[in-house]
Write a protein that holds these residues in place. Structure first.
Motif, PDB file in Angstrom:
ATOM      1  N   GLY A  17       0.608   4.052   1.456  1.00 22.58           N
ATOM      2  CA  GLY A  17       0.916   4.627   2.763  1.00 22.58           C
ATOM      3  C   GLY A  17       2.161   4.001   3.371  1.00 22.58           C
ATOM      4  O   GLY A  17       3.020   4.692   3.929  1.00 22.58           O
ATOM      5  N   LEU A  18       2.280   2.682   3.214  1.00 22.46           N
ATOM      6  CA  LEU A  18       3.431   1.992   3.782  1.00 22.46           C
ATOM      7  C   LEU A  18       4.702   2.360   3.018  1.00 22.46           C
ATOM      8  O   LEU A  18       5.763   2.557   3.610  1.00 22.46           O
ATOM      9  CB  LEU A  18       3.179   0.477   3.705  1.00 22.46           C
ATOM     10  CG  LEU A  18       4.075  -0.396   4.583  1.00 22.46           C
ATOM     11  CD1 LEU A  18       4.019   0.081   6.026  1.00 22.46           C
ATOM     12  CD2 LEU A  18       3.652  -1.848   4.484  1.00 22.46           C
TER      13      LEU A  18
ATOM     14  N   LYS B  62       5.278   5.160   1.512  1.00 18.03           N
ATOM     15  CA  LYS B  62       5.658   6.526   1.898  1.00 18.03           C
ATOM     16  C   LYS B  62       6.375   6.522   3.227  1.00 18.03           C
ATOM     17  O   LYS B  62       7.324   7.260   3.448  1.00 18.03           O
ATOM     18  CB  LYS B  62       4.420   7.413   1.978  1.00 18.03           C
ATOM     19  CG  LYS B  62       3.914   7.823   0.612  1.00 18.03           C
ATOM     20  CD  LYS B  62       2.828   8.854   0.732  1.00 18.03           C
ATOM     21  CE  LYS B  62       2.393   9.308  -0.647  1.00 18.03           C
ATOM     22  NZ  LYS B  62       1.305  10.287  -0.578  1.00 18.03           N
ATOM     23  N   GLN B  63       5.888   5.640   4.132  1.00 11.86           N
ATOM     24  CA  GLN B  63       6.490   5.596   5.451  1.00 11.86           C
ATOM     25  C   GLN B  63       7.910   5.024   5.389  1.00 11.86           C
ATOM     26  O   GLN B  63       8.820   5.519   6.023  1.00 11.86           O
ATOM     27  CB  GLN B  63       5.628   4.710   6.346  1.00 11.86           C
ATOM     28  CG  GLN B  63       5.837   4.937   7.809  1.00 11.86           C
ATOM     29  CD  GLN B  63       4.833   4.105   8.605  1.00 11.86           C
ATOM     30  OE1 GLN B  63       4.563   2.956   8.278  1.00 11.86           O
ATOM     31  NE2 GLN B  63       4.292   4.689   9.653  1.00 11.86           N
TER      32      GLN B  63
ATOM     33  N   PRO C 263       0.825  -1.211   0.000  1.00 12.56           N
ATOM     34  CA  PRO C 263       0.000   0.000   0.000  1.00 12.56           C
ATOM     35  C   PRO C 263       0.858   1.260   0.000  1.00 12.56           C
ATOM     36  O   PRO C 263       1.915   1.298   0.618  1.00 12.56           O
ATOM     37  CB  PRO C 263      -0.817  -0.113   1.289  1.00 12.56           C
ATOM     38  CG  PRO C 263      -0.164  -1.171   2.106  1.00 12.56           C
ATOM     39  CD  PRO C 263       0.592  -2.054   1.179  1.00 12.56           C
TER      40      PRO C 263
END
Lengths: 100, 483
Positions: B57-58, B60-61, B55
């Motif tokens: 979001g992951l 980006k993290q 995903p």
């Protein structure tokens, strides 16, 4: 570890980030966690509610059997662990990727 | 489209340095970042996910650093040339880039410090004047040189009888300190040649051999001088027992056809002519170097130009590689060379600055006089270089073209042409009664010491003249050393 651990992080070991989990999250407001073997559904529910400020609809748990692994001629077994599927009340969500 | 997303402001730092601030709009930054994340997410391996299924979001993290770095690079690549183009400057080197951090949703700034060639418009060229001096050798110089050649070819001939000043003795000797039994260290030798009156041995030693004949043995008493190199011996009295093996004298050949033939000339007049030509050629070159040096110095004092650091550095590098080549030819080890360079570098700074300024001046002259190097000239120069390097012409040409040095050869030729023009111009001026330009006394505030180097007699100007003339060969030499 005490038998009835109330410390939140002793109950919730870590969120389980997997493709399957992502699918559950996206389609059914369900979140996966690895939790302590001795945690029960009530503890898990209150831990999630306190930690993320959300309302929990229900908690399903299951014990994942550790895999049998061998190194050469030595056979070993990974520890069993408990997985929790936490269903949130509709409209609530947990931001797993804070800051991103 | 990049123009719409970019704002460029130019600030002057000096005539050779500009500060350029570039601001890139937030949406362009975001677009680039997203592109980076997408690129990474295609291959990112995270446990629990198949590659490409992680995903966003992951991603980006986990990959913020990599994405930021990539986006910065991409933004610079995209906007840097456009920014330079918009300023209309032509940087000499890769500019120093100073950048703010990049973050989504905010504009991105970076600052460039650009070094440029200063705009040079030369003044006072009509005040530069010099007169070419006669380069014909005088009879005196010719005779001096011939005499020196004669002396060099002197031969030793045996002498019957007593040795006298000017004779060359072959001696065995053994020296003992006065109150010692054993000969002292270094005080014994066999078959040593000693010219009486040369003063190579300690005072008194040579004098006491006057009158000795071949086969004689003598005992010589001397006192070592107080300032003798070895502390053990200084000021001590010593006794040398000396055996003279041979007494010979220098016989200088007559300056005649025979000597000429020995030196591989046809006859004496041919030798004279050849020596004459050689002296004349030397003097011509010296004179040319003097002219160059002087017109350059005059022009530089008339035109205080800023030099960009990059040009000075390039000149320093050029000087260094010249020195390196020279030292390597003398067989010096690289290690020593590096040490010498460390010591020399601060002193070379001024020469480098001057070289850089000279280049700027010559560029400006070539420009103003619309001097050009055409293909024929270049070809001629190349075949000359090929001959010198003993490299086939096509190979040299290919090599130079590949490394881009062919342009610097052309540039050097252009500079030579500009220098020639300047000299001719100065000679013309002198003919019209213009006095050579003398910088005013406070000219010392120019960052160079070139005002002190007005006449060609000083060693520094000679050196500079040499490096000047060597510079045109330099690119080729570098090519060779790189291989």
């Amino acid at each position: 570890m005490s038998e009835y651990s109330t410390e939140l992080y002793d109950v919730l070991r870590r969120p389980l980030l997997t493709e399957k989990g992502q699918h559950l999250r996206d389609s059914q407001d369900q979140y996966l966690f690895e939790v302590a073997m001795d945690a029960n559904k009530i503890q898990i529910k209150s831990a999630v509610e306190k930690l993320f400020g959300v309302r929990v609809e229900k908690v399903n748990t299951l014990v994942m059997r550790g895999k049998v692994k061998r190194v050469g001629r030595f056979v070993g077994k990974r520890a069993n662990w408990k997985k929790a599927v936490v269903t949130l009340r509709e409209g609530d969500f947990i931001d797993l990727f804070e800051g991103a | 489209m990049s123009q719409n997303h970019m704002q460029v402001t130019v600030e002057d730092i000096s005539s050779v340095e500009k500060k350029v601030v570039v601001e890139i709009a937030a949406d362009a930054v975001k677009r680039t970042l997203v592109k980076q994340y997408k690129r990474i997410s295609k291959t990112a391996r995270v446990r629990g996910f198949r590659p490409g299924k992680v995903p966003m979001g992951l991603v980006k993290q986990m990959y913020r650093g990599e994405a930021t770095e990539g986006a910065t690079r991409e933004l610079l690549q995209e906007f840097y040339p456009a920014a330079i183009e918009e300023t209309g400057l032509s940087p000499l080197t890769m500019p120093e880039i100073d950048q703010s951090g990049i973050s989504e949703g905010e504009p991105y700034h970076f600052t460039l410090r650009i070094q440029i060639k200063p705009e040079v418009s030369l003044v006072g060229l009509d005040q530069v004047a010099i007169t070419r001096e006669d380069a014909e050798p005088t009879d005196e110089e010719l005779n001096e040189r011939l005499e020196a050649m004669r002396q060099e070819h002197a031969e030793l001939e045996g002498v019957d009888g007593a040795a006298d000043t000017g004779h060359v003795l072959t001696i065995d000797y053994s020296g003992t300190l006065k109150d010692a039994e054993e000969p002292f260290e270094g005080g014994t030798a066999d078959g040593q040649e000693l010219e009486i009156g040369s003063g190579r041995f300690i005072p008194g030693f040579e004098d006491q051999l006057i009158g000795a004949a071949a086969g004689d043995s003598r005992t010589i008493e001397v006192t070592f001088p107080e300032d003798y190199g070895s502390e053990d011996l200084a000021g001590k009295e010593a006794i040398f027992s000396v055996t003279v093996q041979a007494v010979r004298q220098r016989v200088v050949p007559d300056l005649d056809d025979e000597l000429a033939k020995d030196l591989e000339f046809d006859d004496l007049s041919a030798m004279r002519a050849s020596v004459y030509d050689k002296i004349a050629e030397n003097k011509r070159q010296e004179e040319q170097a003097r002219l160059r040096e002087s017109v350059i110095n005059q022009t530089l004092s008339l035109n205080p130009i800023d030099t960009p650091r990059a040009m000075v550095d390039a000149s320093l590098e050029r000087l260094e590689s010249q020195m390196r080549t020279r030292f390597q030819m003398q067989g010096m080890q690289d290690e020593w060379f590096s040490q010498i360079m460390e010591m020399q570098r601060p002193h070379m700074e001024d020469s480098a600055k001057k070289l850089a300024r000279t280049d700027l001046v010559l560029d400006a002259i070539a420009d103003e006089q619309s001097l050009e190097v055409d293909q024929a000239d270049l070809d001629e120069k190349l075949s000359e270089m090929a001959g010198m390097l003993q490299m086939p012409l096509p190979k040299l040409r290919a090599e130079l073209t590949r490394s881009g040095r062919i342009e610097s050869v052309r540039q050097d030729m252009l500079h030579d042409a500009a220098l020639e023009w300047l000299i001719e111009h100065a000679i013309e001026n002198a003919a019209n009664g213009v006095e050579p330009y003398e910088p005013p006394a406070e000219a010392g505030q120019l960052d160079n010491g070139e005002t002190e180097v007005q006449d060609s007699g000083t060693p520094s100007s000679e050196e500079d003249g040499e490096s000047e003339s060597a510079s045109s060969d330099e690119p080729a030499v570098e090519t060779e050393t790189e291989e």
